[in-house]
Design a protein around this motif. Structure first.
Motif, mmCIF file in Angstrom:
data_model
loop_
_atom_site.group_PDB
_atom_site.id
_atom_site.type_symbol
_atom_site.label_atom_id
_atom_site.label_comp_id
_atom_site.label_asym_id
_atom_site.label_seq_id
_atom_site.Cartn_x
_atom_site.Cartn_y
_atom_site.Cartn_z
ATOM 1 N N VAL A 63 0.842 -1.192 0.000
ATOM 2 C CA VAL A 63 0.000 0.000 0.000
ATOM 3 C C VAL A 63 0.877 1.241 0.000
ATOM 4 O O VAL A 63 1.662 1.467 0.921
ATOM 5 C CB VAL A 63 -0.950 0.002 1.216
ATOM 6 C CG1 VAL A 63 -1.791 1.274 1.223
ATOM 7 C CG2 VAL A 63 -1.835 -1.235 1.197
ATOM 8 N N ALA A 64 0.731 2.051 -1.060
ATOM 9 C CA ALA A 64 1.503 3.286 -1.155
ATOM 10 C C ALA A 64 0.738 4.476 -0.591
ATOM 11 O O ALA A 64 1.337 5.457 -0.143
ATOM 12 C CB ALA A 64 1.876 3.560 -2.619
ATOM 13 N N GLU A 65 -0.605 4.382 -0.606
ATOM 14 C CA GLU A 65 -1.404 5.528 -0.148
ATOM 15 C C GLU A 65 -2.798 5.055 0.236
ATOM 16 O O GLU A 65 -3.402 4.235 -0.456
ATOM 17 C CB GLU A 65 -1.498 6.566 -1.267
ATOM 18 C CG GLU A 65 -2.332 7.785 -0.936
ATOM 19 C CD GLU A 65 -2.440 8.751 -2.108
ATOM 20 O OE1 GLU A 65 -3.480 9.414 -2.217
ATOM 21 O OE2 GLU A 65 -1.489 8.801 -2.920
ATOM 22 N N ALA A 81 -7.547 3.741 -2.238
ATOM 23 C CA ALA A 81 -6.142 3.484 -1.897
ATOM 24 C C ALA A 81 -5.364 3.255 -3.182
ATOM 25 O O ALA A 81 -5.933 2.987 -4.246
ATOM 26 C CB ALA A 81 -6.019 2.279 -0.972
ATOM 27 N N GLU A 273 -3.086 0.182 6.315
ATOM 28 C CA GLU A 273 -2.358 1.438 6.442
ATOM 29 C C GLU A 273 -1.230 1.464 5.418
ATOM 30 O O GLU A 273 -0.854 0.419 4.859
ATOM 31 C CB GLU A 273 -1.784 1.581 7.862
ATOM 32 C CG GLU A 273 -2.841 1.691 8.943
ATOM 33 C CD GLU A 273 -2.226 1.872 10.329
ATOM 34 O OE1 GLU A 273 -0.972 1.873 10.428
ATOM 35 O OE2 GLU A 273 -3.000 2.009 11.298
ATOM 36 N N LYS A 274 -0.700 2.623 5.190
ATOM 37 C CA LYS A 274 0.401 2.782 4.246
ATOM 38 C C LYS A 274 1.581 1.890 4.653
ATOM 39 O O LYS A 274 1.967 1.838 5.820
ATOM 40 C CB LYS A 274 0.833 4.249 4.208
ATOM 41 C CG LYS A 274 1.967 4.540 3.234
ATOM 42 C CD LYS A 274 2.295 6.022 3.232
ATOM 43 C CE LYS A 274 3.443 6.309 2.263
ATOM 44 N NZ LYS A 274 3.785 7.758 2.229
#
Length: 447
Positions: A63-65, A81, A273-274
């Motif tokens: 996950v980057a964002e 996301a 989460e990121k």
């Protein structure tokens, strides 16, 4: 009963004044009217989102964002996301390069087909020329053979004639010159010349036949080369299609790295989460659609038998407005809850402006036993006297007792089946203070 005493006097005399006394009961009345009457039951329930949509990533990745928070309203297509794209972008570039290489291979294969087609046409032309050439050579051979056959028979006859000529010569019947002429006619030199000519013609025919056969072989080879070239094109196209599939998959994976909401709604939960790894094993987020919401209430078996799917229901949500909010029954559970023996009813409510929030409390008003266009009066107007249901109506300043037959009573209004007529003025306040024939005075209500 209220008694009013009114005094009046005249001049400065202090004599006893003339007195006037009047007794009456102040009342309020309401006119008998026609209306719709029904029983109404209010039950409280809780608002929930109509649909919970689990946002599950189509691919696994880091996950980057994370672009939303719990409680946030989102629109369909809005980013939830984003996964890391570096590796995915590399896969796209590699797949695109493979696809371009395969496209070049198709063009090269097509060029090979064109060349093979030209070669096949040339071989067919050469075969036709060889087949055309053998016709004249066959004719020459046939002529040489016919000439040989014809002269061979003549020589054989000449040899037979030579024997007779020799005997005649020896007998002195013919001259030496005639005998020598017979020897010349029977000579093998002529047949040898003819044999040489026939052999040469046969050689030429054999060479032509070999040329035709070679031309046929060349045609078959050219056809095989053409078919092979076509096979090469199909293989190149298959390779291109496989490369394109890989490219499309890589491109979809890159696009799937941006995870969006499929519906309008409210973010109910965010589970990553990121920096964490997202996969199909767990939803990234859950979106509750709130274009439509529903209110679930539990009703008794007596009430559930009077309800049907599709019934319109009015709702009160005090935190939103004092106005009635329309809803419609979309589900009636046919099985009672084992814990409370109540039946669950689902009421759907339009919520395009998203004012109604999941978790709010709502009161559902169930109107049952509807009767339309019947005479009704206030329920409090009916009293019981000697087991008779009576009402008092105001007529010419007096309370007149009338026995009535009632029907549906919802606690506020009661249906009157007979006993009074439309528009009569029924006493609705003060009726407990009067008897039949008492004087009354209307101080409120319909006059």
């Amino acid at each position: 009963m209220l008694t009013l005493i009114m005094l009046s006097g005249c001049g400065a005399k202090e004599d006893t004044a003339t007195t006037t006394q009047e007794e009456y009961t102040p009342i309020e009345v309401a006119a008998v009217k026609k209306d719709t009457i029904y029983n109404s039951t209010m039950i409280t329930g809780k608002v929930s989102g109509k649909t919970d949509v689990a946002i599950i990533p189509k691919i696994a990745g880091k996950v980057a964002e994370v672009s939303v928070k719990v409680g946030q309203e989102v629109k369909a297509g809005q980013t939830i996301a984003i996964l890391d794209k570096v590796d995915l972008q590399n896969r796209v570039e590699q797949a695109k390069a493979s696809m371009n290489t395969a496209a070049v291979g198709i063009e090269q294969s097509k060029s090979a087909v064109a060349s093979a087609s030209v070669g096949m046409e040339q071989a067919q032309v050469a075969l036709q020329q060889a087949q055309d050439g053998i016709k004249s050579i066959q004719a020459s051979y046939n002529l040489a053979k016919a000439n040989y056959d014809a002269n061979y028979e003549k020589i054989q006859n000449a040899k037979l004639n030579l024997e007779r000529s020799k005997a005649l010569y020896e007998q002195g019947i013919i001259s030496k010159a005639e005998y020598e002429q017979a020897q010349l006619a029977a000579s093998d030199n002529t047949i040898k010349v003819l044999e040489a000519q026939l052999a040469q013609a046969e050689e030429s025919l054999n060479q032509s036949n070999n040329g035709v056969n070679q031309a046929k072989v060349a045609v078959r080879q050219a056809q095989a080369g053409y078919e092979q070239a076509n096979t090469g094109v199909k293989q190149a196209q298959s390779g291109y299609e496989q490369a394109k599939v890989a490219y499309d998959q890589a491109l979809r994976a890159l696009n799937d790295a941006v995870i969006t909401s499929p519906v309008d709604g409210v973010v109910y939960a965010v589970n990553v989460e990121k920096g964490e790894i997202a996969s199909s094993a767990q939803p990234i987020a859950t979106i509750t659609s709130v274009d439509k919401v529903y209110v679930k209430v539990d009703v008794t078996e007596k009430l559930v038998t009077k309800l049907q799917k599709g019934n319109n229901i009015n709702l009160e949500i005090s935190s939103i407005s004092d106005k009635k909010i329309p809803g419609i029954i979309t589900l009636i559970n046919p099985v009672a809850n084992l814990q409370n023996n109540l039946y669950t009813i689902e009421i759907e409510v339009d919520n395009k402006d998203h004012q109604i929030k999941p978790g709010m409390f709502a009161k559902a008003q169930f109107n049952t036993d509807n009767k339309k266009d019947v005479m009704v009066i206030n329920s409090e107007a009916v009293t019981v006297n000697n087991k008779k249901q009576i009402v008092y109506v105001e007529q010419n300043g007096k309370a007149v007792e009338k026995e009535v037959e009632t029907g549906l009573d919802n606690g506020e209004y009661v249906e009157i089946k007979k006993g009074i007529t439309l528009n009569e003025k029924v006493i609705v306040k003060g009726q407990d203070l009067v008897e039949n024939g008492d004087k009354v005075k209307v101080v409120g209500g319909a006059k």
